[in-house]
Design a protein around this motif. Structure first.
Motif, PDB file in Angstrom:
ATOM      1  N   ALA A 133       0.832  -1.203   0.000  1.00 64.01           N
ATOM      2  CA  ALA A 133       0.000   0.000   0.000  1.00 64.01           C
ATOM      3  C   ALA A 133       0.868   1.256   0.000  1.00 64.01           C
ATOM      4  O   ALA A 133       0.604   2.210  -0.751  1.00 64.01           O
ATOM      5  CB  ALA A 133      -0.938   0.001   1.203  1.00 64.01           C
ATOM      6  N   GLY A 134       1.909   1.272   0.821  1.00 64.37           N
ATOM      7  CA  GLY A 134       2.797   2.432   0.856  1.00 64.37           C
ATOM      8  C   GLY A 134       3.516   2.647  -0.463  1.00 64.37           C
ATOM      9  O   GLY A 134       3.694   3.790  -0.918  1.00 64.37           O
ATOM     10  N   TYR A 135       3.913   1.553  -1.080  1.00 60.32           N
ATOM     11  CA  TYR A 135       4.604   1.620  -2.373  1.00 60.32           C
ATOM     12  C   TYR A 135       3.694   2.215  -3.447  1.00 60.32           C
ATOM     13  O   TYR A 135       4.078   3.127  -4.189  1.00 60.32           O
ATOM     14  CB  TYR A 135       5.028   0.202  -2.734  1.00 60.32           C
ATOM     15  CG  TYR A 135       5.736   0.025  -4.057  1.00 60.32           C
ATOM     16  CD1 TYR A 135       7.075   0.337  -4.190  1.00 60.32           C
ATOM     17  CD2 TYR A 135       5.063  -0.515  -5.161  1.00 60.32           C
ATOM     18  CE1 TYR A 135       7.738   0.140  -5.396  1.00 60.32           C
ATOM     19  CE2 TYR A 135       5.715  -0.715  -6.359  1.00 60.32           C
ATOM     20  CZ  TYR A 135       7.055  -0.383  -6.471  1.00 60.32           C
ATOM     21  OH  TYR A 135       7.703  -0.577  -7.667  1.00 60.32           O
ATOM     22  N   LEU A 136       2.472   1.732  -3.512  1.00 63.07           N
ATOM     23  CA  LEU A 136       1.531   2.212  -4.520  1.00 63.07           C
ATOM     24  C   LEU A 136       1.054   3.626  -4.208  1.00 63.07           C
ATOM     25  O   LEU A 136       0.832   4.428  -5.119  1.00 63.07           O
ATOM     26  CB  LEU A 136       0.345   1.259  -4.627  1.00 63.07           C
ATOM     27  CG  LEU A 136       0.689  -0.109  -5.219  1.00 63.07           C
ATOM     28  CD1 LEU A 136      -0.429  -1.102  -4.958  1.00 63.07           C
ATOM     29  CD2 LEU A 136       0.962  -0.003  -6.719  1.00 63.07           C
ATOM     30  N   ARG A 137       0.919   3.955  -2.933  1.00 61.44           N
ATOM     31  CA  ARG A 137       0.532   5.318  -2.544  1.00 61.44           C
ATOM     32  C   ARG A 137       1.580   6.318  -3.011  1.00 61.44           C
ATOM     33  O   ARG A 137       1.243   7.388  -3.544  1.00 61.44           O
ATOM     34  CB  ARG A 137       0.352   5.389  -1.042  1.00 61.44           C
ATOM     35  CG  ARG A 137      -0.063   6.773  -0.538  1.00 61.44           C
ATOM     36  CD  ARG A 137      -0.423   6.746   0.933  1.00 61.44           C
ATOM     37  NE  ARG A 137       0.680   6.261   1.752  1.00 61.44           N
ATOM     38  CZ  ARG A 137       0.666   5.113   2.450  1.00 61.44           C
ATOM     39  NH1 ARG A 137      -0.393   4.320   2.404  1.00 61.44           N
ATOM     40  NH2 ARG A 137       1.701   4.757   3.169  1.00 61.44           N
ATOM     41  N   GLU A 138       2.853   5.999  -2.841  1.00 58.51           N
ATOM     42  CA  GLU A 138       3.918   6.896  -3.279  1.00 58.51           C
ATOM     43  C   GLU A 138       3.972   6.992  -4.809  1.00 58.51           C
ATOM     44  O   GLU A 138       4.200   8.076  -5.363  1.00 58.51           O
ATOM     45  CB  GLU A 138       5.265   6.434  -2.730  1.00 58.51           C
ATOM     46  CG  GLU A 138       5.549   6.895  -1.323  1.00 58.51           C
ATOM     47  CD  GLU A 138       5.588   8.418  -1.245  1.00 58.51           C
ATOM     48  OE1 GLU A 138       6.583   9.006  -1.698  1.00 58.51           O
ATOM     49  OE2 GLU A 138       4.619   9.020  -0.738  1.00 58.51           O
ATOM     50  N   ALA A 139       3.782   5.871  -5.489  1.00 56.90           N
ATOM     51  CA  ALA A 139       3.745   5.906  -6.957  1.00 56.90           C
ATOM     52  C   ALA A 139       2.620   6.817  -7.435  1.00 56.90           C
ATOM     53  O   ALA A 139       2.792   7.621  -8.355  1.00 56.90           O
ATOM     54  CB  ALA A 139       3.576   4.502  -7.513  1.00 56.90           C
ATOM     55  N   ARG A 140       1.463   6.695  -6.810  1.00 57.30           N
ATOM     56  CA  ARG A 140       0.325   7.540  -7.172  1.00 57.30           C
ATOM     57  C   ARG A 140       0.631   9.016  -6.901  1.00 57.30           C
ATOM     58  O   ARG A 140       0.286   9.893  -7.703  1.00 57.30           O
ATOM     59  CB  ARG A 140      -0.917   7.107  -6.388  1.00 57.30           C
ATOM     60  CG  ARG A 140      -2.193   7.843  -6.767  1.00 57.30           C
ATOM     61  CD  ARG A 140      -3.346   7.435  -5.872  1.00 57.30           C
ATOM     62  NE  ARG A 140      -4.622   7.875  -6.377  1.00 57.30           N
ATOM     63  CZ  ARG A 140      -5.111   9.107  -6.273  1.00 57.30           C
ATOM     64  NH1 ARG A 140      -4.403  10.038  -5.648  1.00 57.30           N
ATOM     65  NH2 ARG A 140      -6.291   9.406  -6.766  1.00 57.30           N
ATOM     66  N   ARG A 141       1.273   9.288  -5.772  1.00 59.07           N
ATOM     67  CA  ARG A 141       1.562  10.677  -5.407  1.00 59.07           C
ATOM     68  C   ARG A 141       2.443  11.375  -6.442  1.00 59.07           C
ATOM     69  O   ARG A 141       2.202  12.537  -6.803  1.00 59.07           O
ATOM     70  CB  ARG A 141       2.243  10.718  -4.031  1.00 59.07           C
ATOM     71  CG  ARG A 141       2.569  12.128  -3.558  1.00 59.07           C
ATOM     72  CD  ARG A 141       3.289  12.127  -2.221  1.00 59.07           C
ATOM     73  NE  ARG A 141       4.618  11.545  -2.293  1.00 59.07           N
ATOM     74  CZ  ARG A 141       5.699  12.183  -2.751  1.00 59.07           C
ATOM     75  NH1 ARG A 141       5.613  13.423  -3.221  1.00 59.07           N
ATOM     76  NH2 ARG A 141       6.882  11.572  -2.760  1.00 59.07           N
TER      77      ARG A 141
END
Length: 289
Positions: A133-141
């Protein structure tokens, strides 16, 4: 494409072929290694149209060959990895005016402003990440609205039994198509989930490896065993097998001559011998309903 830089230097960096990341020289001098290498190159070839004229982040670039292959296509490409050794190796070997390499730190925010990139690439990375989740959240950001993320990861269908943990010591998990879609959907709009495969005469070297590994290593990859034991046992197997000789960044070698290249691999909804999943997702923009 950025070319390997073979200048004479006071110091040259080297990278060991541990199995965690692909190094061109270590993978293109045997048939089995060459097929694995082509699977990676086919991923970057697939991404080329998405990256044309765009600002690109290669999130987990490894030894850098893939990012370098896109330098002639992208407006700019920033390639990052948690491994200092990989970044030093890539920075020495591959040079282009619009290509840069940078070390990042696992579990930390990416060192980029919001909405910096048009495309984020994640090739053979998410299966290594503890905090999906943290990985994808940062990619999205760091993606601009309307930007794309492309994820390539092993397809567990042929690699593992339904209940089995990964036999690759570096992988925390491996995904089915449905599981990968579920993980990504809370963060991005999933546009397609494709598969990468190959004809029998090419894929058989990989599928044979899968069959041997999943049965031979089943006793240490059962789902009820502690993760610490799985990793300890797989590390022990790796030590017994050994690993290849370290590759120097300044000493690029020529590949063996095989009669096929990455164009023999297919990426489509349904392919023979599925080896990888290829997911394309998009960050919504203000015009989306």
């Amino acid at each position: 494409m950025a070319k390997p830089d073979a200048e004479n230097r006071a110091m040259t960096y080297e990278l060991e072929p541990s199995g965690e990341r692909v190094i061109e020289d270590a993978y293109w001098n045997s048939l089995g290694g060459y097929v694995i290498y082509l699977m990676h190159i086919a991923s970057y070839r697939f991404a080329r149209d998405y990256c044309a004229g765009k600002r690109v982040l290669d999130l987990g670039c490894g030894s850098g060959y893939g990012a370098a292959s896109l330098a002639g296509t992208a407006e700019s490409i920033v390639a990052v990895d948690i491994s200092r050794e990989a970044i030093e190796f890539a920075s020495e070997r591959y040079r282009a005016p619009n290509l840069s390499f940078r070390q990042i730190h696992a579990g930390s925010a990416l060192p980029f402003a919001d909405e910096t990139f048009d495309v984020v690439l994640s090739f053979q990375v998410i299966e290594h990440v503890a905090d999906e989740a943290g990985y994808l959240r940062e990619a999205r950001r760091v993606l601009k609205p309307g930007g794309h993320m492309i994820i390539v990861t092993p397809d567990r269908r042929l690699r593992l039994l339904p209940f089995q943990k990964p036999w690759n010591r570096w992988h925390l998990r491996e995904y089915s198509a449905a599981a990968l879609r579920r993980v990504v959907t809370p963060w991005l709009q999933v546009r397609s989930v494709l598969r990468m495969g190959a004809p029998d005469h090419i894929a058989q070297v990989e599928t044979r490896r899968y069959r041997v590994a999943k049965w031979l290593l089943l006793p240490v990859t059962l789902p009820f065993l502690p993760e610490s034991f799985r990793r300890w046992a797989l590390d022990a197997v790796h030590r017994i097998r050994g690993q290849g000789k370290a590759v120097k960044a300044a000493d690029a070698t020529a590949p063996m001559d095989f009669d096929f290249d990455e164009t023999a691999l297919m990426i489509a909804p349904d392919v023979p011998n599925p080896l990888n999943l290829v997911l394309v997702a998009r960050k919504p923009d203000s015009g989306d309903a």
